[in-house]
Design an enzyme around this catalytic site. Structure first.
Site, mmCIF file in Angstrom:
data_model
loop_
_atom_site.group_PDB
_atom_site.id
_atom_site.type_symbol
_atom_site.label_atom_id
_atom_site.label_comp_id
_atom_site.label_asym_id
_atom_site.label_seq_id
_atom_site.Cartn_x
_atom_site.Cartn_y
_atom_site.Cartn_z
ATOM 1 N N GLU A 288 -19.978 0.052 -3.084
ATOM 2 C CA GLU A 288 -20.358 -1.039 -3.980
ATOM 3 C C GLU A 288 -20.031 -2.403 -3.383
ATOM 4 O O GLU A 288 -20.693 -3.389 -3.666
ATOM 5 C CB GLU A 288 -19.734 -0.889 -5.364
ATOM 6 N N ASN A 378 -6.612 -4.804 -12.594
ATOM 7 C CA ASN A 378 -7.977 -5.313 -12.401
ATOM 8 C C ASN A 378 -8.985 -4.586 -13.281
ATOM 9 O O ASN A 378 -9.807 -5.201 -13.942
ATOM 10 C CB ASN A 378 -8.401 -5.148 -10.940
HETATM 11 N N1 COA Z 1 3.272 -0.063 -10.011
HETATM 12 C C1 COA Z 1 3.274 -1.411 -10.142
HETATM 13 N N2 COA Z 1 2.697 -2.248 -9.245
HETATM 14 C C2 COA Z 1 2.132 -1.687 -8.160
HETATM 15 C C3 COA Z 1 2.115 -0.311 -7.943
HETATM 16 C C4 COA Z 1 2.713 0.526 -8.931
HETATM 17 N N3 COA Z 1 2.739 1.846 -8.794
HETATM 18 N N4 COA Z 1 1.481 -0.068 -6.772
HETATM 19 C C5 COA Z 1 1.099 -1.261 -6.278
HETATM 20 N N5 COA Z 1 1.497 -2.234 -7.101
HETATM 21 C C6 COA Z 1 1.276 -3.672 -6.938
HETATM 22 C C7 COA Z 1 1.642 -4.157 -5.535
HETATM 23 O O1 COA Z 1 3.020 -4.406 -5.426
HETATM 24 C C8 COA Z 1 0.808 -5.418 -5.441
HETATM 25 O O2 COA Z 1 1.449 -6.411 -6.208
HETATM 26 P P1 COA Z 1 1.425 -7.955 -5.780
HETATM 27 O O3 COA Z 1 -0.009 -8.376 -5.964
HETATM 28 O O4 COA Z 1 2.374 -8.595 -6.746
HETATM 29 O O5 COA Z 1 1.895 -7.964 -4.353
HETATM 30 C C9 COA Z 1 -0.475 -5.058 -6.189
HETATM 31 O O6 COA Z 1 -0.120 -3.936 -7.038
HETATM 32 C C10 COA Z 1 -1.638 -4.660 -5.273
HETATM 33 O O7 COA Z 1 -1.235 -3.587 -4.494
HETATM 34 P P2 COA Z 1 -1.627 -3.397 -2.977
HETATM 35 O O8 COA Z 1 -0.697 -2.337 -2.464
HETATM 36 O O9 COA Z 1 -1.645 -4.698 -2.253
HETATM 37 O O10 COA Z 1 -3.065 -2.742 -3.058
HETATM 38 P P3 COA Z 1 -4.567 -3.291 -3.094
HETATM 39 O O11 COA Z 1 -4.722 -4.743 -2.870
HETATM 40 O O12 COA Z 1 -5.264 -2.392 -2.189
HETATM 41 O O13 COA Z 1 -5.000 -3.031 -4.623
HETATM 42 C C11 COA Z 1 -5.465 -1.753 -6.604
HETATM 43 C C12 COA Z 1 -4.760 -1.808 -5.233
HETATM 44 C C13 COA Z 1 -5.266 -0.361 -7.181
HETATM 45 C C14 COA Z 1 -4.864 -2.794 -7.540
HETATM 46 C C15 COA Z 1 -6.977 -2.073 -6.376
HETATM 47 O O14 COA Z 1 -7.507 -1.189 -5.414
HETATM 48 C C16 COA Z 1 -7.774 -1.911 -7.667
HETATM 49 O O15 COA Z 1 -7.840 -2.813 -8.486
HETATM 50 N N6 COA Z 1 -8.389 -0.722 -7.879
HETATM 51 C C17 COA Z 1 -9.162 -0.430 -9.071
HETATM 52 C C18 COA Z 1 -10.611 -0.749 -8.888
HETATM 53 C C19 COA Z 1 -11.224 0.097 -7.828
HETATM 54 O O16 COA Z 1 -10.652 1.042 -7.309
HETATM 55 N N7 COA Z 1 -12.430 -0.193 -7.468
HETATM 56 C C20 COA Z 1 -13.043 0.651 -6.425
HETATM 57 C C21 COA Z 1 -14.456 0.598 -6.355
HETATM 58 S S1 COA Z 1 -14.865 -0.841 -5.358
#
Ligand code: COA
Length: 497
Positions: A288, A378
């Site tokens: 996507e 998100n």
């Molecule tokens: N509990 C609490 N916070 C957590 C956590 C947990 N288990 N695991 C990660 N985090 C926090 C990190 O500390 C980081 O926080 P910060 O922004 O304060 O530094 C934040 O979440 C983002 O984590 P990061 O490890 O940098 O991962 P990312 O940027 O790859 O994002 C998601 C991970 C899950 C948030 C992101 O992939 C998402 O929104 N996914 C849902 C949507 C999706 O998957 N779409 C896919 C189709 S395109």
């Protein structure tokens, strides 16, 4: 002036300022805006609506493709313009409003919004605001760096406002493939048999009478905020590559694999970046969002083509991309998100879905959205569209967050986005657990020993042993299942001291 962008002369009299166009909005309206993971979002109207709301209150239901750039989501939320929001966001200020209960957020599979609008399950769109490269002589709207839900918004809205963005190169024309499925229950199959196939129009057909305003802008998309790869994401990438090499060796795939989908954010981008050092060739993407890593793989030649609904790049990669559009024209297709994420197509093509989890549990349930089980991060985005329907559903996550205070492998996830039934493989920097064909009691030891951080393994082993005493297909100690999250809240760490 603008003849190359507004190719239907009669529409020239629709040119107006964003402030004037903002007067078309009324309190309580449902608005559909272009924009998908910071790409192709309307730039002027969000700001004009914030200004407009200072004169008279404006509370809108705002639908988009996915997240907006330019802080638009946050600015509109802070001004009270956004009362309801769907289907995805990724803005810190809007997130605060959602988690305080001031904005109602409907977190939805990204393939579903268009379908629900078409079926009348959602309130119809009053006004669509669509960023465009140009308007064709018959009124067709040529989108910019994303398609998202704009075709559906434009089809349904009473009025369409077009933002012509002069910073979007005219050479983007031809990248888009606009196909809108018919109504249920009698529609046929979506005729997409390969990721590279084109089956629709290069612009969004709109009757010119419904174009109520044309606004000129010239600011670029916000750059991607994905962080560069680090040691842990490199390790995760290596585990994924070794696993996929095993799939090829076992004869389940050839070295072009299956079409790849990669989720948003730092980790998925870094893992895809890691494929540059892989032996795979002639790969395709059916995803996507295309991040920097997709362009790198196109440039390295390992990726032959990529299909998506948006292109979200860092500032440097964006510069390079827009100055080399001819090079990418035949190798990138931008589709409505309904098609890029469609379960029918994802299942047919046998997608390898690679998404990021906040946390997963010892049985393979995944939480991608709710921090601590309650607070929206998100949204589910397209992860469910792909995970549920792909051939291989892989979830990656670093084993710990917040300097080790949070384990990403827990006894029970505090919110379930993807159930154990939809998850084939989980990965951390420590290793990978292939869950295919395994029962819950077989999954738990594998996930604990291969993926959990060593500091948390003894606690997880103890939980699983105690849970088994109570029996069951999926053993749990119910009163302790969420105790890790409660401990973090209470003591600032999930680790037992
Ligand atoms: N509990 C609490 N916070 C957590 C956590 C947990 N288990 N695991 C990660 N985090 C926090 C990190 O500390 C980081 O926080 P910060 O922004 O304060 O530094 C934040 O979440 C983002 O984590 P990061 O490890 O940098 O991962 P990312 O940027 O790859 O994002 C998601 C991970 C899950 C948030 C992101 O992939 C998402 O929104 N996914 C849902 C949507 C999706 O998957 N779409 C896919 C189709 S395109």
């Amino acid at each position: 002036m603008y003849e190359d962008r507004i190719r239907r002369p009669a529409l020239m009299n629709k040119l107006m300022s964003a402030e004037k166009a903002a007067l078309l909005f009324k309190d309580g309206m449902t608005v559909g805006m272009s924009g998908f993971t910071r790409a192709g979002d309307a730039k002027a109207l969000p700001l004009a609506l914030v200004e407009r709301s200072r004169q008279s209150p404006l509370h809108l239901t705002l639908l988009t493709g996915a997240s907006l750039g330019n802080d638009s989501d946050g600015l509109m939320a802070n001004a009270g313009v956004v009362a309801r929001r769907m289907p995805f966001q990724a803005d810190a200020a809007l997130r605060r409003k959602i988690n305080s209960g001031e904005v109602m957020f409907i977190d939805q599979h990204l393939s579903e919004t268009a379908e629900q609008l078409r079926s009348g399950d959602l309130k119809a769109i009053d006004i669509a605001v669509i960023e465009a490269v140009a308007i064709t002589p018959d009124g067709g709207i040529i989108p910019t760096m994303s398609v998202g839900n704009t075709a559906n918004f434009a089809q349904q809205a009473d009025k369409v406002i077009v933002e012509i963005n002069l910073s979007a190169p005219l050479a983007l024309e031809g990248f888009h493939d606009i196909y809108v499925p018919g109504n249920r229950p009698h529609r046929g199959a979506i005729p997409l048999l390969t990721p590279w196939q084109r089956m629709g129009w290069t612009s969004i057909p709109v009757h010119p009478d419904r174009i109520a305003a044309i606004v000129i802008t010239d600011s670029p998309d916000s750059p991607s905020n994905a962080l560069p790869p680090d040691d842990e994401t490199d390790a995760i990438a290596r585990h994924v590559i070794t696993f996929l090499e095993g799939e090829v060796k076992a004869g389940r795939m050839d070295p072009s694999l299956r079409p790849l989908q990669a989720g948003i954010g730092t980790i998925a981008n870094a893992v895809l970046h890691g494929l540059i050092d892989s032996p795979f060739r002639n790969m395709t993407m059916y995803s996507e969002v295309l991040q920097d890593s997709a362009i790198e793989l196109l440039d390295s030649g390992q990726l032959s083509m990529a299909s998506a609904s948006s292109i979200t790049l860092s500032a440097a990669m964006h510069e390079k991309f827009i100055h080399n559009l001819e090079k990418y024209r035949e190798r990138i297709v931008l589709r409505p998100q309904e098609i890029s994420n469609h379960p029918e197509v994802v299942r047919r093509l046998g997608i390898i879905a690679l998404n990021t989890a906040l946390e997963y549990d010892i049985y393979g349930n995944v939480n991608s959205t709710h921090v601590g089980g309650t607070h929206m991060m998100n949204g589910i985005g397209g992860s469910g569209d792909f995970a549920r329907n792909g051939q291989l559903s892989i979830f990656v996550s670093k084993s710990v967050a917040k300097d080790g205070a949070i384990s990403s492998v827990v006894p029970f996830v505090a919110h379930v986005d993807h159930t154990e039934h939809d998850v084939d493989v989980v990965v951390s920097e420590w290793g990978l657990a292939d869950l295919r064909g395994l029962a819950p009691r077989e999954r738990a030891p594998l996930i604990i020993e291969n993926c959990a951080h060593p500091d948390y393994r003894p606690q997880l082993r103890a939980y699983f042993e105690e849970a088994k005493q109570g029996g069951g297909q999926t053993p749990h100690v119910l009163e302790k299942a969420l105790s890790w999250h409660a401990r973090y809240k209470r003591e600032g760490s999930m680790l037992v001291k």
